[in-house]
Design a protein around this motif. Structure first.
Motif, PDB file in Angstrom:
ATOM      1  N   TRP A   1       0.885  -1.195   0.088  1.00  0.00           N
ATOM      2  CA  TRP A   1       0.011  -0.018  -0.002  1.00  0.00           C
ATOM      3  C   TRP A   1       0.933   1.200  -0.035  1.00  0.00           C
ATOM      4  N   THR A   2       0.273   2.425  -0.294  1.00  0.00           N
ATOM      5  CA  THR A   2       0.934   3.786  -0.401  1.00  0.00           C
ATOM      6  C   THR A   2       0.781   4.529   0.645  1.00  0.00           C
TER       7      THR A   2
ATOM      8  N   ARG B   1      -0.605  18.246   9.499  1.00  0.00           N
ATOM      9  CA  ARG B   1      -0.860  16.929   8.589  1.00  0.00           C
ATOM     10  C   ARG B   1      -0.586  15.676   9.335  1.00  0.00           C
ATOM     11  N   MET B   2      -1.185  14.773   8.917  1.00  0.00           N
ATOM     12  CA  MET B   2      -1.205  13.548   9.555  1.00  0.00           C
ATOM     13  C   MET B   2      -0.649  12.648   8.441  1.00  0.00           C
ATOM     14  N   LEU B   3      -0.059  11.558   8.776  1.00  0.00           N
ATOM     15  CA  LEU B   3       0.321  10.520   7.686  1.00  0.00           C
ATOM     16  C   LEU B   3      -0.328   9.219   8.225  1.00  0.00           C
ATOM     17  N   TYR B   4      -0.722   8.457   7.146  1.00  0.00           N
ATOM     18  CA  TYR B   4      -1.213   7.314   7.506  1.00  0.00           C
ATOM     19  C   TYR B   4      -0.718   6.060   6.392  1.00  0.00           C
ATOM     20  N   ASN B   5      -0.957   4.830   6.759  1.00  0.00           N
ATOM     21  CA  ASN B   5      -0.502   3.559   5.598  1.00  0.00           C
ATOM     22  C   ASN B   5       1.087   3.707   5.561  1.00  0.00           C
ATOM     23  N   VAL B   6       1.902   4.180   6.397  1.00  0.00           N
ATOM     24  CA  VAL B   6       3.228   4.614   6.277  1.00  0.00           C
ATOM     25  C   VAL B   6       3.775   3.070   6.246  1.00  0.00           C
ATOM     26  N   SER B   7       4.413   2.599   5.154  1.00  0.00           N
ATOM     27  CA  SER B   7       5.115   1.437   4.743  1.00  0.00           C
ATOM     28  C   SER B   7       6.643   1.352   4.782  1.00  0.00           C
TER      29      SER B   7
ATOM     30  N   VAL C   1       0.117   0.638  11.530  1.00  0.00           N
ATOM     31  CA  VAL C   1      -1.055  -0.221  11.116  1.00  0.00           C
ATOM     32  C   VAL C   1      -1.655   0.544   9.893  1.00  0.00           C
ATOM     33  N   LYS C   2      -1.913  -0.419   8.877  1.00  0.00           N
ATOM     34  CA  LYS C   2      -2.972  -0.088   7.678  1.00  0.00           C
ATOM     35  C   LYS C   2      -4.269   0.254   7.954  1.00  0.00           C
ATOM     36  N   SER C   3      -4.553   1.325   7.559  1.00  0.00           N
ATOM     37  CA  SER C   3      -5.915   1.941   7.564  1.00  0.00           C
ATOM     38  C   SER C   3      -6.751   1.081   6.709  1.00  0.00           C
ATOM     39  N   GLN C   4      -8.053   0.719   6.848  1.00  0.00           N
ATOM     40  CA  GLN C   4      -8.825   0.101   5.847  1.00  0.00           C
ATOM     41  C   GLN C   4      -9.708   1.189   5.033  1.00  0.00           C
ATOM     42  N   THR C   5      -9.697   2.372   5.595  1.00  0.00           N
ATOM     43  CA  THR C   5     -10.458   3.441   4.819  1.00  0.00           C
ATOM     44  C   THR C   5      -9.462   4.742   4.901  1.00  0.00           C
TER      45      THR C   5
ATOM     46  N   PHE D   1       0.230   4.385  16.637  1.00  0.00           N
ATOM     47  CA  PHE D   1       0.478   3.500  15.638  1.00  0.00           C
ATOM     48  C   PHE D   1      -0.270   3.374  14.720  1.00  0.00           C
ATOM     49  N   HIS D   2      -1.153   4.044  14.339  1.00  0.00           N
ATOM     50  CA  HIS D   2      -2.068   4.171  13.146  1.00  0.00           C
ATOM     51  C   HIS D   2      -1.794   5.172  12.410  1.00  0.00           C
TER      52      HIS D   2
END
Length: 291
Positions: A38-39, A50-56, A114-118, A83-84
């Motif tokens: 995921w991106t 700003r907030m970042l999510y789906n950091v891989s 953690v990967k967000s589902q939405t 951690f989200h």
């Protein structure tokens, strides 16, 4: 022609005073998350925050201190976000820019989450904040990865300190909330040679901290929390402070009457607004920046 030159000069002098370099922590896919495809995404639920999510892909954002102010001291900064998400502005970049003003080079750590589902990570996270045991269970695999990202960050900064004009014996680690968990997990899990030289956990969540190996060398700690922390994290900081004192390490605790959770670098008109001044004074008294 004169107008074009003037516009160019205006643009030049309008550029930020702080430059930034993105540094990958692993040569390929980060161990443990090789299948993550995921991106990383960004959201701004609050103005200028700003907030970042789906950091891989874990990386360091390097903010070097201005040459005329550089002290040789450096700090790795770990933003929070359960951690989200990563509160990249309020608990990362603005902190780094402030540290630069003190002559400290900063490395903002974007660790795996953690990967967000939405595309609404807050809507997913808020119910979980009421059930911390369930949240801890979901987060556990990623906390391990984030701890490893933090250790890799320490390895990189210490191994490349001379290259960056830094003192390899003056590398700190600070983190906010979940970033405080990362900070303490690095300190208590890393080999002695990769442990930070000083740490500053800010309103940390202690229950999820990994590791138990206290540093052998004297390692000062600067602990910050608000007494009215709405997530009830205040006892976590007090407990950590007492453990550090019992272990014979220099320790300082600031438990502000007001400030709630997540004040970071955002003034709230409460006593917690003073934490940056307190930290600056502490750094001076420890010889990490000039008096």
């Amino acid at each position: 022609m004169k107008i074009i030159v003037n516009i160019f000069l205006l643009m030049l002098f309008s550029l930020p005073a702080f430059s930034q370099e993105t540094i990958k922590l692993y040569p390929g896919k980060a161990p443990g998350s090789e299948s993550w495809d995921w991106t990383e995404k960004e959201t701004s639920p609050f103005p200028n925050n700003r907030m970042l999510y789906n950091v891989s892909e874990p990386v360091l954002l390097h903010y070097p201190a201005p040459k005329e102010k550089a002290t040789g001291t450096s700090i790795i900064v770990a933003p929070g976000g359960a951690f989200h998400i990563l509160s990249i502005d309020n608990e990362g970049i603005r902190v780094a820019e402030w540290l630069n003003s003190l002559g400290i080079s900063a490395f903002v750590l974007k660790y795996r989450v953690v990967k967000s589902q939405t595309d609404n990570p807050f809507a997913e996270l808020m119910p979980l904040m009421q059930n911390k045991d369930k949240l801890d269970s979901i987060n556990a695999p990623v906390v391990e990865m984030a701890k490893n990202d933090g250790i890799e960050a320490m390895k990189f900064v210490r191994s490349n300190a001379v290259k960056f004009g830094l003192d390899p014996g003056k590398i700190g680690f600070m983190g906010f909330s979940a970033g405080g968990t990362v900070t303490m997990s690095v300190m208590l899990s890393a080999e002695e040679k990769w442990k930070p030289d000083f740490i500053a956990p800010i309103y940390l969540y202690k229950k999820a901290v990994l590791g138990s190996n206290m540093p052998k060398k004297e390692t000062p700690i600067f602990v910050v929390v608000a007494t009215d922390d709405s997530l009830d994290f205040m006892p976590h900081s007090v407990e950590l402070y007492l453990e550090w004192v019992s272990a014979g390490h220099p320790a300082e605790l600031h438990a502000f009457e007001k400030g709630d959770h997540g004040f970071g670098f955002a003034p709230r008109g409460t006593t917690s607004d003073m934490w940056t001044k307190n930290f600056e004074f502490w750094l001076k008294k420890r010889g990490l920046i000039p008096q």
